[in-house]
Design a protein around this motif. Structure first.
Motif, PDB file in Angstrom:
ATOM      1  N   LEU A 156      39.913  49.246  36.786  1.00 31.05           N
ATOM      2  CA  LEU A 156      39.250  49.573  38.040  1.00 31.05           C
ATOM      3  C   LEU A 156      40.142  50.517  38.839  1.00 31.05           C
ATOM      4  CD1 LEU A 156      37.716  46.198  39.197  1.00 31.05           C
ATOM      5  CD2 LEU A 156      36.507  48.227  38.447  1.00 31.05           C
ATOM      6  N   THR A 161      30.431  43.533  38.391  1.00 29.75           N
ATOM      7  CA  THR A 161      30.027  42.236  37.838  1.00 29.75           C
ATOM      8  C   THR A 161      31.200  41.476  37.239  1.00 29.75           C
ATOM      9  OG1 THR A 161      29.351  43.412  35.816  1.00 29.75           O
ATOM     10  CG2 THR A 161      27.632  42.873  37.408  1.00 29.75           C
ATOM     11  N   GLU A 162      32.256  42.174  36.862  1.00 33.49           N
ATOM     12  CA  GLU A 162      33.432  41.504  36.332  1.00 33.49           C
ATOM     13  C   GLU A 162      34.079  40.597  37.380  1.00 33.49           C
ATOM     14  OE1 GLU A 162      36.864  42.922  33.358  1.00 33.49           O
ATOM     15  OE2 GLU A 162      37.014  43.812  35.348  1.00 33.49           O
ATOM     16  N   LYS A 163      33.862  40.931  38.659  1.00 33.61           N
ATOM     17  CA  LYS A 163      34.462  40.155  39.751  1.00 33.61           C
ATOM     18  C   LYS A 163      33.597  38.953  40.158  1.00 33.61           C
ATOM     19  CE  LYS A 163      37.889  43.037  40.113  1.00 33.61           C
ATOM     20  NZ  LYS A 163      39.235  42.642  39.648  1.00 33.61           N
ATOM     21  N   THR A 222      32.287  35.799  44.443  1.00 35.56           N
ATOM     22  CA  THR A 222      33.213  36.686  43.755  1.00 35.56           C
ATOM     23  C   THR A 222      34.627  36.136  43.892  1.00 35.56           C
ATOM     24  OG1 THR A 222      33.851  38.159  45.587  1.00 35.56           O
ATOM     25  CG2 THR A 222      31.729  38.603  44.507  1.00 35.56           C
ATOM     26  N   GLU A 223      35.581  36.877  43.380  1.00 35.39           N
ATOM     27  CA  GLU A 223      36.982  36.443  43.459  1.00 35.39           C
ATOM     28  C   GLU A 223      37.498  36.434  44.888  1.00 35.39           C
ATOM     29  OE1 GLU A 223      38.642  39.359  40.853  1.00 35.39           O
ATOM     30  OE2 GLU A 223      38.544  38.036  39.106  1.00 35.39           O
ATOM     31  N   THR A 224      36.852  37.210  45.763  1.00 35.59           N
ATOM     32  CA  THR A 224      37.388  37.365  47.124  1.00 35.59           C
ATOM     33  C   THR A 224      36.417  37.019  48.246  1.00 35.59           C
ATOM     34  OG1 THR A 224      36.763  39.706  47.109  1.00 35.59           O
ATOM     35  CG2 THR A 224      39.004  39.160  46.386  1.00 35.59           C
ATOM     36  N   HIS A 281      35.101  33.933  33.589  1.00 33.46           N
ATOM     37  CA  HIS A 281      35.899  33.166  34.535  1.00 33.46           C
ATOM     38  C   HIS A 281      35.909  31.670  34.238  1.00 33.46           C
ATOM     39  CE1 HIS A 281      36.608  36.652  37.066  1.00 33.46           C
ATOM     40  NE2 HIS A 281      35.344  36.968  36.910  1.00 33.46           N
ATOM     41  N   ASN A 317      39.279  29.916  39.373  1.00 34.45           N
ATOM     42  CA  ASN A 317      39.737  29.687  40.755  1.00 34.45           C
ATOM     43  C   ASN A 317      39.794  28.212  41.113  1.00 34.45           C
ATOM     44  OD1 ASN A 317      37.019  29.084  40.912  1.00 34.45           O
ATOM     45  ND2 ASN A 317      36.703  30.156  42.866  1.00 34.45           N
TER      46      ASN A 317
END
Length: 255
Positions: free
Chosen positions: A14, A158-160, A175-177, A212, A225
């Motif tokens: 990215l 979409t990877e996130k 998402t991750e964030t 994930h 996560n």
């Protein structure tokens, strides 16, 4: 024993660090124009660093990692081929594209595992092909999920995405964030992801990104996560098989 997923993801740049090694300022500027257009088109951000000789680049490469290097062959003192041999001998994983005004070193480029050999002056078709050979983006069916949040269009990598679920009359992208709540139906939002092998409906109203998933613990998926997601008990065996098949496929691609 749970199967760990953390080391099985394919690399997706990215953001990249790219080195341009050429003693001709005009040629570097021409290459930068091509790169800026390509990176913008494919939504890739990059840090471009210029070097006027192979020695400068090799010194810099000892202290930081470059994802890609565009390396001119004919330069004063150390040639690009000499520098490439040093990189190869050191086990560098930097992807290499040669630049040259002739094809004299074309056959030798294979010995250092160059990705491509661009002949100057660079033509658009050759540059496009060289960039495709770099495989900077993954072969995902849906690299981005296009949404509208508060009347503002957004592209979500979409990877996130960890998972998407329904909360009342709202569909939420986790998402991750961040968590993005949207007044759109779950089916409509996730329709495009049905063609993407990474996304698995683990239970009604929850679509998980298998990238994930860390492990399967009883009737739960444990994510990277720390969150857990329920698995449909009736279809647990099939869901588990789909996840394990995905993992094995990813391991085969890594090999």
């Amino acid at each position: 024993m749970p199967i760990q997923k953390s080391t099985m993801q394919r690399r997706w740049f990215l953001h990249m660090n790219i080195a341009l090694v050429d003693d001709s300022a005009a040629d570097r500027n021409s290459l930068k124009l091509y790169l800026h257009v390509y990176l913008k088109k494919h939504r890739i951000t990059a840090e471009l660093e210029e070097f006027t000789c192979a020695e400068e680049y090799l010194e810099a490469a000892q202290h930081r990692t470059f994802d890609v290097v565009f390396l001119d062959i004919y330069m004063k003192q150390k040639t690009g081929m000499d520098a490439a041999r040093e990189l190869f001998a050191a086990g560098s994983r930097t992807k290499l594209i040669f630049l040259s005004s002739s094809t004299d070193f074309l056959r030798q480029s294979y010995s250092v595992r160059a990705v491509y050999y661009l002949v100057k002056p660079i033509v658009p078709e050759e540059f496009e092909q060289a960039m495709q050979f770099l495989e900077l983006q993954p072969d995902y069916a849906v690299p981005f999920l296009e949404i509208v949040q508060e009347n503002v269009p957004r592209s979500i990598p979409t990877e996130k995405i960890l998972y998407i679920d329904v909360q009342g009359h709202t569909t939420v992208i986790h998402t991750e964030t961040e968590c993005i709540s949207l007044a759109v139906s779950f089916g409509k939002l996730t329709a495009s992801l049905e063609a993407d092998e990474r996304f698995l409906p683990c239970i009604r109203g929850i679509l998980v990104n298998m990238q994930h998933i860390q492990d399967m613990d009883g009737n739960l998926f444990r994510l990277s996560n720390g969150e857990t997601l329920p698995i449909n008990i009736r279809n647990k065996k099939k869901i588990g098989e789909l996840w394990r098949t995905y993992l094995y496929d990813q391991m085969a691609k890594e090999d």
